[in-house]
Design a protein around this motif. Structure first.
Motif, PDB file in Angstrom:
ATOM      1  N   MET A 160     -35.746  18.344  20.923  1.00 54.62           N
ATOM      2  CA  MET A 160     -34.913  17.209  21.502  1.00 54.62           C
ATOM      3  C   MET A 160     -33.959  17.708  22.727  1.00 54.62           C
ATOM      4  O   MET A 160     -33.309  19.158  22.285  1.00 54.62           O
ATOM      5  N   ILE A 161     -33.772  17.132  23.660  1.00 47.94           N
ATOM      6  CA  ILE A 161     -32.487  17.507  24.786  1.00 47.94           C
ATOM      7  C   ILE A 161     -31.495  16.629  24.632  1.00 47.94           C
ATOM      8  O   ILE A 161     -31.622  15.331  24.826  1.00 47.94           O
ATOM      9  N   TYR A 162     -30.169  17.065  24.473  1.00 47.47           N
ATOM     10  CA  TYR A 162     -29.046  16.018  24.103  1.00 47.47           C
ATOM     11  C   TYR A 162     -28.141  16.028  25.453  1.00 47.47           C
ATOM     12  O   TYR A 162     -28.184  17.129  26.261  1.00 47.47           O
ATOM     13  N   ASP A 163     -27.704  14.818  25.749  1.00 50.79           N
ATOM     14  CA  ASP A 163     -26.570  15.205  26.938  1.00 50.79           C
ATOM     15  C   ASP A 163     -25.477  15.831  26.727  1.00 50.79           C
ATOM     16  O   ASP A 163     -25.174  15.932  25.480  1.00 50.79           O
ATOM     17  N   ASP A 164     -24.427  15.806  27.631  1.00 51.61           N
ATOM     18  CA  ASP A 164     -23.366  16.523  27.580  1.00 51.61           C
ATOM     19  C   ASP A 164     -22.075  15.915  27.178  1.00 51.61           C
ATOM     20  O   ASP A 164     -20.885  16.242  27.352  1.00 51.61           O
ATOM     21  N   THR A 165     -22.260  14.509  26.790  1.00 50.90           N
ATOM     22  CA  THR A 165     -21.232  13.701  26.258  1.00 50.90           C
ATOM     23  C   THR A 165     -20.683  14.136  24.846  1.00 50.90           C
ATOM     24  O   THR A 165     -21.348  15.008  24.410  1.00 50.90           O
ATOM     25  N   VAL A 166     -19.473  13.721  24.642  1.00 50.89           N
ATOM     26  CA  VAL A 166     -18.825  13.747  23.216  1.00 50.89           C
ATOM     27  C   VAL A 166     -19.924  13.430  21.919  1.00 50.89           C
ATOM     28  O   VAL A 166     -20.084  14.144  21.093  1.00 50.89           O
ATOM     29  N   GLN A 167     -20.537  12.387  22.259  1.00 51.27           N
ATOM     30  CA  GLN A 167     -21.575  11.845  21.291  1.00 51.27           C
ATOM     31  C   GLN A 167     -22.966  12.521  21.178  1.00 51.27           C
ATOM     32  O   GLN A 167     -23.547  12.544  20.264  1.00 51.27           O
ATOM     33  N   GLN A 168     -23.177  13.286  22.338  1.00 50.81           N
ATOM     34  CA  GLN A 168     -24.371  14.171  22.455  1.00 50.81           C
ATOM     35  C   GLN A 168     -25.634  13.062  21.972  1.00 50.81           C
ATOM     36  O   GLN A 168     -26.443  13.426  20.975  1.00 50.81           O
ATOM     37  N   GLU A 169     -25.721  12.089  22.868  1.00 50.07           N
ATOM     38  CA  GLU A 169     -26.850  11.157  22.703  1.00 50.07           C
ATOM     39  C   GLU A 169     -28.009  12.122  22.984  1.00 50.07           C
ATOM     40  O   GLU A 169     -28.116  12.823  24.027  1.00 50.07           O
ATOM     41  N   PRO A 170     -29.357  11.407  22.341  1.00 53.58           N
ATOM     42  CA  PRO A 170     -30.506  11.959  23.022  1.00 53.58           C
ATOM     43  C   PRO A 170     -30.845  11.700  24.680  1.00 53.58           C
ATOM     44  O   PRO A 170     -30.675  10.579  24.883  1.00 53.58           O
ATOM     45  N   LEU A 171     -31.188  12.943  25.221  1.00 61.31           N
ATOM     46  CA  LEU A 171     -31.446  12.674  26.834  1.00 61.31           C
ATOM     47  C   LEU A 171     -33.141  12.531  26.774  1.00 61.31           C
ATOM     48  O   LEU A 171     -33.525  11.780  27.726  1.00 61.31           O
TER      49      LEU A 171
END
Length: 541
Positions: A160-171
């Motif tokens: 999985m690759i996550y985004d760089d937001t605080v929540q680190q949502e799946p990208l």
């Protein structure tokens, strides 16, 4: 946290727990994907393969080089890693977790979908992979009939690759493979579409994504993404080595040598002993002075005590550090005290509770994806994942008598559903309450139908049954005890026998039972209508 730019030339980073992070406001193209895959192949894949080898018993002792050069060389594997994983996984999820919704109709649909998709089996495999690798994934897809299905995906071929937001949502979720000819292919799933990727990392046509989410969820036990094998791998190697050396020594001791000193054996014509010295492991030294001859076995140094101590120490450390008790230990199995047993299981219980919290979070995220399509429950209820209830039960021997005693003591303190949830033999408390209500309803109907004034009362019963079928809170939907059922029957019988006025009975039913006026009238039917106590009857009372 280290930046992936240290190894490759794309934006992003890799956290200490192995998460791939990529900027949310930038497109993830084929070039960027290739760098992620290469890093995964070169740095992480070998770690996961070693963990699976440890579980399967393909330990380093079997392939490591040795200095023994043709002498006795045992390669023994005591696969406690396999035992630890299976024991812990069985303890955590050997009893399937109960996942339910408050709404009866939606809950029935949810349970039916879970049964059709063998959800419990998938979750059990995911749990085992988490214990081995430290993480696992559940992938959601639509089959040819547009039915929603799930499958587990191990980290050997997906990430999985996550985004760089605080929540680190799946990208993006990536499933890839290199075939026997080392040809690459993959599918990348974003929240709004999917795409096939060829050997040159070129994106193909976009594939539809009906979920509105990245159709995969990561499951893990700790934030560090560590499984139960991460801290015992070196201990397992040391145990295999010590056990193999122990076997080598035992076999070496079995090859004892016989020393014949100062005694001449019969000789051949060439002067050599007429005896197979090497084959019989004999040390021969003749001497003219036979008075001091010796024939004895040579004693070898014995390190058995030291070796046994090392084996015991390594074994105990593996159980201690993995937090999984040795259920075959005599001190463990010989103690029948419930309190003592709980103390011995406390480390594993604490570990399982932490895993439960992480799994509950991941399961809720998974059902947010599953409910989004409207194929499991109506799409108008797609937010019902927020109302899901999860109950994990540890797989331990249970005392049903103790559980029943607890339920009895909780009577009047908590709801009936909560009481039933304390019984390990009840899988679905809501369904069990419905069964109890139905049984009580049937008993009441039979009692009324067997009464003396059956004609009028049967009409009342039929009306009550019709009302119950409409889903209202009538006798079929209300839990009544034996005394309440008897009182209800007596009231209806008294009205039918014209010893109790209709209006009085109506007031009693609405005041003493969980019926409103309309439902009480349905229960009474036409029995006793028009009957009132005369003035003389009132004076005589």
């Amino acid at each position: 946290m280290s930046t992936i730019a240290d190894t490759v030339s794309v934006p992003g980073s890799i956290t200490d727990n192995g998460l791939f992070i990529y900027p949310k406001d930038q497109d993830l193209g084929g070039v960027e994907l290739k760098q992620f895959v290469n890093y995964y192949q070169n740095n992480l894949l070998n770690q996961y393969q070693n963990k699976m080898n440890l579980y399967l018993g393909k330990h380093n002792i079997l392939t490591s080089k040795t200095h023994r050069n043709g002498s006795i060389d045992n390669r023994n594997v005591a696969n406690l890693a396999h035992y630890v994983v299976d024991t812990y996984n069985g303890y955590f999820i050997g009893i399937p977790p109960k996942i339910s919704l408050s709404d009866t109709v939606n809950n029935d649909k949810l349970q039916a979908w879970m049964n059709r998709n063998s959800f419990v089996d998938v979750l059990s495999e995911v749990s085992k992979q988490v214990d081995i690798y430290g993480r696992s994934f559940v992938f959601v897809y639509q089959n040819e009939d547009s039915k929603t299905h799930i499958a587990f995906s191990d980290p050997m071929h997906s990430f999985m690759i996550y985004d760089d937001t605080v929540q680190q949502e799946p990208l993006a979720f990536v499933r890839y493979i290199y075939d026997d000819s080392n040809k690459f292919s993959a599918t990348v799933y974003f929240s709004d579409y999917g795409v096939q990727v060829d050997n040159d990392f070129n994106y193909g046509e976009k594939l539809p994504n009906v979920y509105g989410h990245v159709p995969a969820v990561e499951f893990f036990e700790t934030q560090e993404r560590q499984g139960v094998l991460d801290n015992i791998d070196t201990l397992q190697d040391a145990l295999d080595k010590a056990l193999s050396q122990k076997a080598n020594q035992n076999e070496y001791f079995d090859n004892a040598y016989l020393a014949i000193l100062g005694l001449r054996l019969p000789e051949n014509t060439d002067g050599t002993p007429n005896f197979k010295l090497i084959e019989n492991q004999v040390i021969y030294s003749p001497d003219a002075d036979a008075a001091n001859a010796k024939v004895e076995f040579l004693t070898k140094p014995d390190g058995d005590t030291m070796q046994e101590h090392l084996l015991d120490r390594l074994t105990n450390l593996i159980y201690q550090i993995s937090m999984v008790p040795n259920l075959n230990d005599e001190a463990f199995s010989g103690n029948n005290s419930g309190v003592a047993l709980q103390f011995k299981l406390l480390p594993m219980k604490n570990k399982a509770q932490n895993k439960e919290r992480k799994f509950t979070q991941s399961l809720r995220n998974l059902y947010a994806v599953l409910f989004s399509t409207g194929t499991i429950i109506p799409e108008s209820n797609k937010d019902a994942w927020e109302e899901l209830k999860f109950k994990f039960t540890r797989n331990m021997p249970v005392n049903l008598a103790d559980e029943a005693d607890v339920v009895q003591k909780l009577d009047g303190q908590v709801s009936d559903e909560t009481k039933l949830s304390a019984l390990s033999l009840v899988d679905d408390p809501k369904s069990e309450l419905d069964k109890i209500a139905n049984e009580q309803s049937e008993r009441t109907k039979r009692a009324i139908q067997d009464s003396a004034s059956a004609t009028d009362i049967q009409k009342s019963t039929a009306s009550a049954s019709a009302l119950a079928s409409d889903g209202d809170t009538t006798i079929q939907k209300v839990s009544l005890n034996g005394a309440q059922i008897t009182s209800l029957v007596n009231i209806v019988q008294s009205v039918a026998a014209k010893t109790l006025p209709y209006d009085s009975a109506l007031a009693m039913l609405t005041a003493s039972f969980p019926f409103n006026e309309a439902q009480a009238k349905e229960m009474l039917g036409n029995a006793g209508k028009g009957f009132n106590l005369s003035k003389d009857d009132v004076n005589g009372i």
